[in-house]
Design an enzyme around this catalytic site. Sequence first.
Site, mmCIF file in Angstrom:
data_model
loop_
_atom_site.group_PDB
_atom_site.id
_atom_site.type_symbol
_atom_site.label_atom_id
_atom_site.label_comp_id
_atom_site.label_asym_id
_atom_site.label_seq_id
_atom_site.Cartn_x
_atom_site.Cartn_y
_atom_site.Cartn_z
ATOM 1 N N ARG A 90 -56.289 -1.183 42.911
ATOM 2 C CA ARG A 90 -56.104 -2.202 41.728
ATOM 3 C C ARG A 90 -56.065 -1.133 40.757
ATOM 4 N NH1 ARG A 90 -59.745 -5.125 37.997
ATOM 5 N NH2 ARG A 90 -58.556 -5.970 37.117
ATOM 6 N N HIS A 179 -55.221 -10.178 36.338
ATOM 7 C CA HIS A 179 -56.333 -11.063 37.546
ATOM 8 C C HIS A 179 -54.963 -11.855 38.464
ATOM 9 C CE1 HIS A 179 -59.892 -11.747 34.074
ATOM 10 N NE2 HIS A 179 -59.840 -10.621 34.547
ATOM 11 N N ARG A 240 -65.129 -10.355 24.649
ATOM 12 C CA ARG A 240 -63.605 -10.820 24.045
ATOM 13 C C ARG A 240 -62.893 -11.982 23.830
ATOM 14 N NH1 ARG A 240 -59.407 -8.684 28.739
ATOM 15 N NH2 ARG A 240 -62.429 -7.865 30.053
ATOM 16 N N GLY A 329 -67.015 -14.689 38.229
ATOM 17 C CA GLY A 329 -68.518 -14.938 38.386
ATOM 18 C C GLY A 329 -69.110 -16.436 37.808
HETATM 19 P P1 ADP Z 1 -65.921 -9.015 36.498
HETATM 20 O O1 ADP Z 1 -65.124 -9.335 37.896
HETATM 21 O O2 ADP Z 1 -64.992 -9.854 35.249
HETATM 22 O O3 ADP Z 1 -66.854 -8.184 35.743
HETATM 23 P P2 ADP Z 1 -67.110 -11.477 37.627
HETATM 24 O O4 ADP Z 1 -66.483 -11.824 38.727
HETATM 25 O O5 ADP Z 1 -67.982 -10.748 38.638
HETATM 26 O O6 ADP Z 1 -66.990 -10.525 36.598
HETATM 27 O O7 ADP Z 1 -68.424 -12.327 36.614
HETATM 28 C C1 ADP Z 1 -69.525 -11.450 36.203
HETATM 29 C C2 ADP Z 1 -69.957 -12.842 35.721
HETATM 30 O O8 ADP Z 1 -70.162 -14.009 35.970
HETATM 31 C C3 ADP Z 1 -71.317 -12.442 34.940
HETATM 32 O O9 ADP Z 1 -71.227 -11.517 33.528
HETATM 33 C C4 ADP Z 1 -72.489 -13.089 34.505
HETATM 34 O O10 ADP Z 1 -72.088 -14.392 33.748
HETATM 35 C C5 ADP Z 1 -71.183 -14.236 35.709
HETATM 36 N N1 ADP Z 1 -72.211 -15.080 36.749
HETATM 37 C C6 ADP Z 1 -72.409 -14.149 37.531
HETATM 38 N N2 ADP Z 1 -73.609 -15.027 38.488
HETATM 39 C C7 ADP Z 1 -73.976 -15.757 37.880
HETATM 40 C C8 ADP Z 1 -74.653 -17.303 38.021
HETATM 41 N N3 ADP Z 1 -75.621 -17.103 39.521
HETATM 42 N N4 ADP Z 1 -74.951 -18.140 37.675
HETATM 43 C C9 ADP Z 1 -74.126 -17.879 36.721
HETATM 44 N N5 ADP Z 1 -72.989 -16.893 35.663
HETATM 45 C C10 ADP Z 1 -72.787 -16.304 36.510
#
Ligand code: ADP
Length: 399
Positions: A90, A179, A240, A329
Amino acid sequence: MNPVVLVVNSGSSSIKYQLLEPETGTVAASGLVERIGEDDGAVAHRAGDRTVEHRGPIADHKAGLRLVFDMFTETGQDLADVGVRAVGHRVVHGGEVFYEPTLITDDVVAAISALSTLAPLHNPANVTGIESTRELLPGVPQVAVFDTAFFHGLPEAAKTYAIDAELAAAHGIRKYGFHGTSHEYVAGQVARLLDRDPSHIDQIIFHLGNGASASAIRAGHPIDTTMGLTPLEGLVMGTRGGDLDPGILLHLMRTADLDVDGVDRLLNRDSGIKGLSGVNDFRELRRLIDADNASARLAYAVYIHRLRRYLGAYLIALGRVDAITFTAGVGENSPDVRADALADLELFDITVDPALNTAKSRAPRHISPPDARIPVLVVPTNEELAIARSALQVVDSAG
Ligand code: ADP
């Protein structure tokens, strides 16, 4: 035997990786190297139902990858023997130079490195990951997959910043968007879920993770996205703040004694949900809201307000929409965010079914009522799979 591809996502102090079969999506192993360069480094490697861990200082990316390769061997998947067909990396910023998955050569590494001025936090780390992997797996073709690529062809009006045109041209200033791998993958999954040809549908996608971005996609091609020259623009994110009046920065530099590094820290690490509430994870934010914490409530309200602002903008930009989709997430796991982002929009034929929205599922799914004119969807993203598929395609077509 199906070919396997190693996907590497190398950040400034971490490396995420997966060994997977692009054709089936089966993950043979995955893991995370954390806190590279610090005393309390850690690697967690998962192969099947086995997890191997390492704790202790990890000097640099190469040392981290070497540990990972040892762990592969320990769990019976020696990377030199399992027939890795390609490594997919990536890469965050492709600038104007790269907009397709690209076979990595010395020249390509140099060009990615030269783009570091556009992504000082990301591209140097990506390059370090590429160089280390090339040294450790010589002879295995490596492919760079760019986060900006999908948005390369944004319409002029969407990608142009209204500043001095010559200055902008001289410094590569335009909206690049990020993204892209996720938005492209999810757009394809949406078409499959709706059983429609992707080139016949118009859609809005909200990728809500730690970083967050939205895109408006017409007939398979993005016509706008929230992130810009850098991943700082647009939606409110974990750390951010997204859109800001740029005058705020001038004001702070003049009155709060902030220099470039101070502004950088403020924008990248101390803003967004974290800046407003003190926490950046949505699960913690939810706990604070449930405990009636006013700062957390405000952070959430600002986050939702911004989502709705872009939803409105993109509905108008597209003029019609066949699907609104949440991913990543927060988008996949937070029914509250989905419900609040789309609340009170019945006049626009946009509704969320409370039972479908809160049902537990990992599958791509509808959360709008069955008879809804505009489907609202949750579609899990899978950037690793998309990168692995792109890498395999490049290697196969290179013969
Ligand atoms: P990145 O790839 O940008 O690091 P992700 O797509 O893995 O991030 O998302 C991470 C975020 O998703 C976490 O910081 C959290 O805020 C949120 N998250 C993960 N699981 C849950 C959940 N069960 N409920 C609410 N928010 C969640």
